[in-house]
Enzyme design. Structure first.
Site, PDB file in Angstrom:
ATOM      1  N   ASP A 119      34.433  91.871 -12.681  1.00 44.17           N
ATOM      2  CA  ASP A 119      34.560  92.981 -13.617  1.00 44.17           C
ATOM      3  C   ASP A 119      35.736  92.888 -14.574  1.00 44.17           C
ATOM      4  O   ASP A 119      36.008  93.838 -15.310  1.00 44.17           O
ATOM      5  CB  ASP A 119      34.668  94.295 -12.840  1.00 44.17           C
ATOM      6  N   ASP A 181      24.928  92.703 -14.648  1.00 39.73           N
ATOM      7  CA  ASP A 181      26.086  93.329 -15.282  1.00 39.73           C
ATOM      8  C   ASP A 181      27.087  92.284 -15.798  1.00 39.73           C
ATOM      9  O   ASP A 181      27.811  92.514 -16.772  1.00 39.73           O
ATOM     10  CB  ASP A 181      26.830  94.239 -14.305  1.00 39.73           C
TER      11      ASP A 181
END
Length: 416
Positions: A119, A181
């Site tokens: 992330d 993602d």
């Protein structure tokens, strides 16, 4: 693959002229300045309530008034400082720059600590990346470059993708797992490769996008949430879900990440295969939308229409479509994408989705992790981030300006 100057000039021309086209009814009904001012108003409510020692916010539960605050380690930590940078870009008010800088600095440790998941792009590029774009701060540049190198440590050359969740190796017996993602985090690697970082970062990003394109999607171009790979052979083991309804269902935000990610990858590479793929993953999403153009949290959830909506997915797709519409050479399809984006942003800007006096967020009705009963029908910070980004992009298009900075065009042309 290095970008072709001709392609660069073509989509520069498309983007720079697109805002001059005649507006349609959906756009004519949308007061962009009013909605941007609304975001400023709501953000002022937020800064009046958060504490200086807890400056990063994530979500607001239904019926609540206060944001839940988080540490810099949370995967969503980059979105609030990113919003502050966007507000500075819109208003020119140094108040927002000061707040954005202060909040972004809390994320600096991410640059040099060991990568615990994928992330880092969400965390650092959405925040400090926007900060560098607006200020050219050498300090910000150094943080982004170091963070890109940290993210690259998760790359497995045998598989050809970046590992998403190291913790899932033992917890779920997923030897090498990659989630859709992760496509968003490639933007930081592309940026770093042309701003003083290793050229290997470009190759990693392209390989990740290509491997994901080959393994992550079903025959109808809908995406799995997670692909598990064999670390010895590099082969795909299986496709599963983590946040969707079922392994074979279409999790709305997952498809949104794919649309945004492949649009960005085309921008960064100029490779037509990524533009073609961006359209394929977009078309299946648009075909399955309900009448109001805002998806339920999973397109295959069993109780539609009585399932929670996901405004965050809609906001992500809206922003992506405004960019994608400028790259598509078929005028009819280009207009279709932009019109769909305008319908979405129009709906998100109604009282159905605006938080108004209910809480200080921008939007209501996002769904985070339905299977865990987490953040269902919440206001969530990344929905606000992409909504604001979409408003700013549409404003630029209407003014006849580029969605992306002219400086990026110059840098991309040098890659040839």
């Amino acid at each position: 693959m290095k970008i072709n100057i001709y392609l660069t000039l073509v989509f520069t021309l498309i983007l720079s002229t697109y805002g001059c086209q005649t507006t349609n009814n959906s756009e004519a009904n949308l007061d962009i300045t009013k909605n941007l001012d609304y975001c400023v108003q709501q953000a002022n409510k937020t800064i009046a309530t958060i504490q200086s020692d807890k400056p990063i916010v994530r979500n607001i539960a239904p019926g609540e008034k206060d944001w839940k605050t988080i540490s810099y380690k949370d995967w969503t930590s980059g979105f609030w400082p990113g919003i502050l940078w966007y507000l500075y870009e819109y208003t020119g008010d140094e108040k927002w720059q000061t707040l954005a800088d202060k909040t972004s600095r809390t994320l600096f440790p991410l640059a040099t600590r060991s990568a615990t998941d994928h992330d880092l792009g969400f965390q650092v590029y959405c925040s400090i990346g926007n900060g560098y774009r607006l200020t050219n701060s050498p300090e910000y540049k150094d943080i982004i470059l170091k963070t890109a190198d940290t993210l690259a440590t998760l790359y497995n050359p045998t598989v050809g993708t970046i590992l998403s969740w190291p913790a899932m190796i033992e917890k779920m017996n997923w030897p090498h797992n990659t989630i859709v993602d992760n496509m968003i985090n490639l933007e930081m690697l592309f940026w770093a490769s042309r701003n003083g970082g290793s050229k290997d970062l470009y190759e990693i990003a392209v390989k990740h996008a290509t491997t994901t394109m080959e393994n992550h999607f079903r025959d109808d171009y809908t995406t799995y949430h997670v692909i598990v790979y064999d670390t010895i052979t590099g082969e795909k083991i299986k496709g599963v879900t983590h946040q969707g309804y079922a392994d074979e269902s279409l999790w709305a935000r997952g498809q949104a990440w794919a649309i945004y990610g492949y649009t960005m990858t085309y921008r960064e590479t100029g490779d037509a295969k990524f533009l073609d793929f961006a359209q394929k993953v977009t078309d299946v999403y648009l075909e399955r939308l309900p009448e109001d153009r805002i998806p339920h949290w999973d397109f295959d959830a069993p109780n539609i229409p009585n399932e929670p909506k996901d405004a965050s997915a809609a906001a992500i797709v809206t922003s992506a479509l405004l960019e994608l519409s400028g790259y598509v050479k078929d005028e009819k399809k280009s207009t279709y994408y932009r019109t769909q984006a305008e319908f979405m942003i129009q709906e998100l800007s109604t009282d159905n989705y605006h938080s108004n006096d209910k809480n200080p967020a921008f939007l209501l009705h996002s769904t985070g992790h339905f299977p865990r009963e987490s953040e269902i029908d919440y206001s969530i910070i990344y929905a606000d981030y992409y909504y604001l980004e979409a408003l700013l992009r549409l404003k630029k298009l209407q003014e006849g300006n580029l969605i992306i900075d002219p400086s990026l065009e110059e840098q991309l042309s040098l890659l040839n």
